[in-house]
Structure formats: structure tokens, C-alpha cells
Design a protein around this motif. Structure first.
Motif, PDB file in Angstrom:
ATOM      1  N   LEU A 183      -8.481  25.133  21.212  1.00 40.31           N
ATOM      2  CA  LEU A 183      -8.239  23.983  22.079  1.00 40.31           C
ATOM      3  C   LEU A 183      -9.380  23.002  21.921  1.00 40.31           C
ATOM      4  N   GLY A 184      -9.054  21.709  21.810  1.00 38.41           N
ATOM      5  CA  GLY A 184     -10.114  20.728  21.725  1.00 38.41           C
ATOM      6  C   GLY A 184      -9.641  19.320  22.030  1.00 38.41           C
ATOM      7  N   PRO A 185     -10.447  18.554  22.798  1.00 40.01           N
ATOM      8  CA  PRO A 185     -10.145  17.133  22.992  1.00 40.01           C
ATOM      9  C   PRO A 185     -10.516  16.352  21.734  1.00 40.01           C
ATOM     10  N   CYS A 186      -9.821  15.248  21.497  1.00 42.88           N
ATOM     11  CA  CYS A 186     -10.053  14.432  20.298  1.00 42.88           C
ATOM     12  C   CYS A 186     -10.317  12.993  20.723  1.00 42.88           C
ATOM     13  N   ALA A 187     -11.283  12.377  20.067  1.00 42.38           N
ATOM     14  CA  ALA A 187     -11.670  11.011  20.425  1.00 42.38           C
ATOM     15  C   ALA A 187     -10.572  10.014  20.091  1.00 42.38           C
ATOM     16  N   ASP A 188      -9.833  10.256  19.004  1.00 39.85           N
ATOM     17  CA  ASP A 188      -8.812   9.309  18.557  1.00 39.85           C
ATOM     18  C   ASP A 188      -7.830  10.032  17.644  1.00 39.85           C
ATOM     19  N   PRO A 189      -6.731   9.389  17.267  1.00 40.10           N
ATOM     20  CA  PRO A 189      -5.766  10.052  16.387  1.00 40.10           C
ATOM     21  C   PRO A 189      -6.353  10.462  15.048  1.00 40.10           C
ATOM     22  N   SER A 190      -7.312   9.709  14.521  1.00 35.74           N
ATOM     23  CA  SER A 190      -7.904  10.051  13.234  1.00 35.74           C
ATOM     24  C   SER A 190      -8.569  11.416  13.286  1.00 35.74           C
ATOM     25  N   GLN A 191      -9.388  11.641  14.301  1.00 32.28           N
ATOM     26  CA  GLN A 191     -10.039  12.947  14.435  1.00 32.28           C
ATOM     27  C   GLN A 191      -9.011  14.039  14.684  1.00 32.28           C
ATOM     28  N   ALA A 192      -8.006  13.755  15.524  1.00 33.43           N
ATOM     29  CA  ALA A 192      -7.002  14.768  15.856  1.00 33.43           C
ATOM     30  C   ALA A 192      -6.245  15.225  14.612  1.00 33.43           C
ATOM     31  N   LEU A 193      -5.820  14.294  13.776  1.00 33.26           N
ATOM     32  CA  LEU A 193      -5.040  14.657  12.589  1.00 33.26           C
ATOM     33  C   LEU A 193      -5.897  15.401  11.570  1.00 33.26           C
ATOM     34  N   GLU A 194      -7.179  15.007  11.426  1.00 30.93           N
ATOM     35  CA  GLU A 194      -8.052  15.719  10.484  1.00 30.93           C
ATOM     36  C   GLU A 194      -8.324  17.134  10.974  1.00 30.93           C
ATOM     37  N   ASP A 195      -8.591  17.307  12.265  1.00 23.87           N
ATOM     38  CA  ASP A 195      -8.806  18.654  12.798  1.00 23.87           C
ATOM     39  C   ASP A 195      -7.536  19.502  12.675  1.00 23.87           C
ATOM     40  N   PHE A 196      -6.388  18.894  12.912  1.00 25.68           N
ATOM     41  CA  PHE A 196      -5.093  19.567  12.766  1.00 25.68           C
ATOM     42  C   PHE A 196      -4.929  20.078  11.341  1.00 25.68           C
ATOM     43  N   ALA A 197      -5.216  19.214  10.359  1.00 27.03           N
ATOM     44  CA  ALA A 197      -5.080  19.599   8.951  1.00 27.03           C
ATOM     45  C   ALA A 197      -6.093  20.674   8.572  1.00 27.03           C
ATOM     46  N   ALA A 198      -7.328  20.558   9.078  1.00 26.94           N
ATOM     47  CA  ALA A 198      -8.354  21.544   8.746  1.00 26.94           C
ATOM     48  C   ALA A 198      -7.989  22.932   9.264  1.00 26.94           C
ATOM     49  N   LEU A 199      -7.434  23.004  10.477  1.00 25.80           N
ATOM     50  CA  LEU A 199      -6.994  24.296  11.003  1.00 25.80           C
ATOM     51  C   LEU A 199      -5.892  24.904  10.135  1.00 25.80           C
ATOM     52  N   ALA A 200      -4.953  24.073   9.684  1.00 23.90           N
ATOM     53  CA  ALA A 200      -3.876  24.576   8.835  1.00 23.90           C
ATOM     54  C   ALA A 200      -4.422  25.086   7.503  1.00 23.90           C
ATOM     55  N   ASP A 201      -5.386  24.380   6.926  1.00 24.28           N
ATOM     56  CA  ASP A 201      -5.990  24.834   5.668  1.00 24.28           C
ATOM     57  C   ASP A 201      -6.706  26.170   5.850  1.00 24.28           C
ATOM     58  N   ARG A 202      -7.440  26.314   6.945  1.00 25.21           N
ATOM     59  CA  ARG A 202      -8.155  27.569   7.179  1.00 25.21           C
ATOM     60  C   ARG A 202      -7.179  28.729   7.381  1.00 25.21           C
ATOM     61  N   ALA A 203      -6.078  28.456   8.083  1.00 24.83           N
ATOM     62  CA  ALA A 203      -5.063  29.496   8.263  1.00 24.83           C
ATOM     63  C   ALA A 203      -4.454  29.904   6.916  1.00 24.83           C
ATOM     64  N   ALA A 204      -4.220  28.927   6.043  1.00 29.10           N
ATOM     65  CA  ALA A 204      -3.684  29.236   4.711  1.00 29.10           C
ATOM     66  C   ALA A 204      -4.665  30.087   3.923  1.00 29.10           C
ATOM     67  N   ASP A 205      -5.950  29.759   3.994  1.00 27.56           N
ATOM     68  CA  ASP A 205      -6.956  30.573   3.303  1.00 27.56           C
ATOM     69  C   ASP A 205      -6.974  32.002   3.845  1.00 27.56           C
ATOM     70  N   ARG A 206      -6.793  32.131   5.163  1.00 32.07           N
ATOM     71  CA  ARG A 206      -6.804  33.450   5.778  1.00 32.07           C
ATOM     72  C   ARG A 206      -5.592  34.262   5.308  1.00 32.07           C
ATOM     73  N   LEU A 207      -4.445  33.616   5.191  1.00 30.61           N
ATOM     74  CA  LEU A 207      -3.263  34.317   4.686  1.00 30.61           C
ATOM     75  C   LEU A 207      -3.483  34.820   3.272  1.00 30.61           C
ATOM     76  N   ASP A 208      -4.070  33.978   2.417  1.00 27.80           N
ATOM     77  CA  ASP A 208      -4.331  34.382   1.033  1.00 27.80           C
ATOM     78  C   ASP A 208      -5.307  35.547   0.968  1.00 27.80           C
ATOM     79  N   ALA A 209      -6.303  35.550   1.854  1.00 27.51           N
ATOM     80  CA  ALA A 209      -7.348  36.574   1.800  1.00 27.51           C
ATOM     81  C   ALA A 209      -6.905  37.890   2.423  1.00 27.51           C
TER      82      ALA A 209
END
Length: 447
Positions: free
Chosen positions: A161-187
Motif C-alpha cells: 500500500l502506498g500514497p502517490c504524489a501524481d499519476p506519473s509516480q503511481a504508474l511507475e510504481d505499479f509497473a515496478a511491482l509487476a516487474d518484481r512479481a514476474a522476476d519472483r515467478l521466474d525464480a
């Protein structure tokens, strides 16, 4: 059986306090890492006076309380007469994680069409529920938030859970979480077909970043205010950016290549003991009374509820229907995946009939109720979940089937792990081979 009854009781108490669906509440109270049991005798205190961390969702609140050297989490509702749900916490970090997970769950209940960005992936085994879900939501009076539930490690899941200053930060954090989850699935290789699920997560991360990059370029174009007809020294750039010259006026007006905002989400209200209600229908099935009840909640939401044996069981508010989606519904049942289910919801004004189709081919017509207070039309189907094949809302020229929801509504819970797994036996000395038996007829895999 005793622990199972206790879990069901705790889940229903959590539903009353939080408004969560039964399946979500049941997962939250089951024993296991990060899933504490409710305190049977919480201290007689006002949690607000001892809170070190808190979150609010409309009239609901969750407090992390430090009292007499111990930590506990309190979930409170709008009605002071309602007993708070209190959970013992082993430490302050664990308590903060619990409170934030509660708030993340609230955000993940936001309808998909009210999210700025979203990912929703079920586990490869439908009996294990959600594998990964994330949402960016613009909440009234508190701004943009990112919430995520991640079970890609097959460890009962964690919330972010996290507050976001603006849509730019929100979308980048959203994408980063998805990338980390994908890495976890591969590992971890913790599920079937991990590479496929990881690829979907990376694709969604890439598309969200592409949307953000396009919006950032749109901002840059608007700051430089080029000629709307595209005939200036900057016109070669539009070709490189894939922007047709005829689309430039829409970009300059902020209609295209802009940051997604999404609707502002209003946290739900509550139903208090003195909230005026209308009982639209009553039906008794297997000795239990089901009441279909309508009301306006404390936030002005138009709500419909099922009361079971005179007690509040489940509710849904501000249900959307239109000419293409003639009906929308929710479901509640005492035991997940088996027994009597109450499917209740709203139908469009054009609907003339609503009926259930049973697995034996029988059609059962159900009435539609016009509610004068909410000025909406509601229904309730009370039936054996294992006998239902479909529920259909029909208008003169269109119809809507609710069967697509049955797989989630009526899915069985995961089989429990064996209580006393046996150690492997020592191999025996080989015996003489027996005559082969005739093959057995195939059996169904489900139980």
C-alpha cells in the motif's frame, strides 16, 4: 471441526465490521503466517486514544494500538454499538503491515472501471484464488493510492500500500511491482506455467509505462504550444512520435496523450441500526429466512442487502447496469462452494423477466422488485448452488447471463494439507507379478 467453526464465526464478524465479502474475510482470519486470531477479551479502551498507526475507509477505521506494552489491531465501524474486531499483533511492524493490508484490501474492492490502472490474475489452480492483483485508485479527499496483493511466491500472499504524489509516480510504481512479481515467478517456479504468467505481468508493466511516456510527451507538446495545424519547424517530430498531424489539436486540448485520471472513488458508507430500510422480499429455505433489503447508506449510496435469519449478511451498493449489461449481482453463502446461495442485485429498467436455469433443465422464474426509495429494480435468487446452471435477465431485444460469475462465486476452498503426513515406507522385496486387472472406468476429478 472446532477450529473450522471458529474461523467461520470470525469471518462473519469481520464481514460485519469491514464490509468485506465472505471469501475475503475467511482468508483474512484463517490461521497461518500473518493471520492472527481475534482476541476473545480485548481491553476496555478507546482505540483512538492509544493508536500509533491508523487507516480510514469511509466510516470504517483500522487502528494499531499500543496498550500496556502490547500491540493489537482494532477494526471499528460507524455504529458505536458494534463490537470492534481486535487482533493481537506480535510487534509494531507486524501491526503496521496488518493495518496497511486492511486498507489495501479496501482499495482492491474498487470496481475495475473506477481504477486508473489495474492487473487481475487468478492462480492457475482456480481453487487457490487470486495470484496477483494491483490497482491505482484516485480516492476522494486522500488522493492517488497504489494497492497490491501478490501471491506469486505461493506464500499466502502479501499486501503493498502506498500514497502517490501524481499519476506519473503511481504508474511507475505499479509497473515496478509487476516487474518484481514476474522476476519472483521466474525464480521461485512456485506455480504451473510461471513463464507465461511472468510474461503477462511484464507486458502489463510495459504497456503502463508506454501510457505514461505518451502522457509525458503530451505534456511536453502542450508546454511548447506548436501550431495546431502542425505546419512549423517541429512537424518532423510528430512523425517520429507516431502522432498524425490531424490528431495534434486533440493533444493540445488535453483530450489525447494525457494522464489517466479515472473517476474519484468515494469510500462506502455504512448501514446503522437506525438506517431506514425497506424489506422487498422474504423467503425461507432449509429453515433459514432470507430478507432482500434496500436502503441508503451513510454516504448516500443506494444499497441492496441480504439479511439471513434477521442478521445482516451481505450487501452491495451503487450497482451499475446499462443496455448492454442488463443485470449485475453479488452472492453470499454460508459455506463456500456448497449449499444454498443467495444471488442478489439490480436489473436495468428494460428487463421484463428474470429466471434461473437449473442443471436438470428446469426454468424457475423469479420476481423483480421496484424500490421506491432507491428508484432502482432489484432481485434475489435463493437456490442450491450445486443445482444452478444459469441466471438470466431478459429484455425484449437483449439478455444478460450471470453464469460467467459462477466459477468464482461457487469455487470450492483449497483442500487442507494432510494433518499427519506419513513417512515413506521402506521398499519391500519384489513380489511375483500379478495378472493385470481390467482397467477401471474413468471417474470425475472433482469431489
Amino acid at each position: 471441526m472446532t477450529s473450522d467453526r471458529s474461523a467461520k464465526k470470525a469471518a462473519r464478524a469481520r464481514m460485519t465490521a469491514t464490509g468485506e465479502p465472505y471469501s475475503t474475510a475467511r482468508r483474512a482470519v484463517q490461521a497461518g503466517p500473518g493471520r492472527p486470531a481475534p482476541l476473545a477479551r480485548p481491553p476496555a479502551i478507546d482505540p483512538r486514544e492509544h493508536a500509533v498507526h491508523s487507516r480510514r475507509w469511509g466510516v470504517l477505521a483500522c487502528y494499531l494500538v499500543q496498550y500496556e506494552g502490547r500491540y493489537s489491531a482494532w477494526i471499528t465501524g460507524a455504529d458505536p454499538a458494534d463490537r470492534s474486531q481486535v487482533y493481537g499483533m506480535p510487534s509494531e511492524p507486524a501491526g503496521r503491515a496488518f493495518v496497511d493490508a486492511w486498507q489495501a484490501t479496501n482499495l482492491l474492492h474498487t470496481p475495475w472501471d473506477e481504477r486508473i490502472a489495474t492487473i487481475f490474475m487468478l492462480s492457475p489452480s482456480t481453487r487457490n484464488g487470486v495470484l496477483y492483483e494491483a490497482a491505482v485508485v484516485n480516492v476522494e479527499d486522500s488522493g492517488i493510492w497504489l494497492a497490491c496483493f501478490d501471491d506469486t511466491a505461493n506464500d499466502a500472499g502479501t499486501h503493498t500500500l502506498g500514497p502517490c504524489a501524481d499519476p506519473s509516480q503511481a504508474l511507475e510504481d505499479f509497473a515496478a511491482l509487476a516487474d518484481r512479481a514476474a522476476d519472483r515467478l521466474d525464480a521461485a517456479q512456485a506455480i504451473d506455467k510461471p513463464g507465461l504468467f511472468a510474461a503477462v505481468l511484464r507486458y502489463r508493466a510495459a504497456t503502463v509505462r508506454a501510457d505514461a511516456a505518451r502522457a509525458a510527451l503530451g505534456d511536453a507538446i502542450r508546454r511548447h504550444r506548436p501550431r495546431a495545424d502542425g505546419h512549423d519547424e517541429l512537424s518532423p517530430l510528430w512523425h517520429e512520435a507516431g502522432l498524425p498531424r490531424e490528431s495534434l489539436p486533440r493533444v493540445l486540448a488535453g483530450q489525447d496523450w494525457a494522464w489517466p485520471q479515472g473517476p474519484v472513488v468515494r469510500p462506502p458508507g455504512s448501514r446503522l441500526p437506525d438506517t431506514p430500510t425497506t424489506t422487498l422480499a422474504t423467503r425461507t429455505v432449509d429453515g433459514h429466512r432470507f430478507d432482500l433489503v434496500s436502503y441508503l447508506d451513510t454516504a448516500g449510496g443506494r444499497c441492496i442487502a441480504i439479511d439471513r435469519d434477521g442478521r445482516r449478511d451481505a450487501s452491495a451498493c451503487d450497482i451499475d447496469v446499462d443496455e448492454q449489461h442488463l443485470a449485475s449481482a453479488a452472492m453470499t453463502m454460508a459455506t463456500r462452494g456448497t449449499g444454498t446461495a443467495a444471488i442478489y442485485g439490480r436489473v436495468h429498467d428494460s428487463v421484463t423477466e428474470l429466471y434461473a436455469v437449473m442443471k436438470n433443465g428446469e426454468r424457475v422464474d423469479w420476481p423483480i422488485y421496484d424500490d421506491p426509495r432507491n428508484t432502482e429494480r432489484y432481485f434475489a435468487v435463493i437456490a442450491d448452488s450445486e443445482a444452478l446452471a444459469d441466471i438470466v435477465a431478459a429484455a425484449p431485444t437483449e439478455s444478460t447471463s450471470l453464469k460467467r460469475s459462477f466459477g468464482i462465486w461457487f469455487s470450492m476452498p483449497p483442500d487442507p494439507a494432510p494433518r499427519n503426513p506419513k513417512s515413506p515406507k521402506s521398499p519391500k522385496s519384489p513380489k511375483s507379478p500379478k495378472s493385470p486387472k481390467s482397467p477401471k472406468s474413468p471417474q470425475a476429478r472433482g469431489r
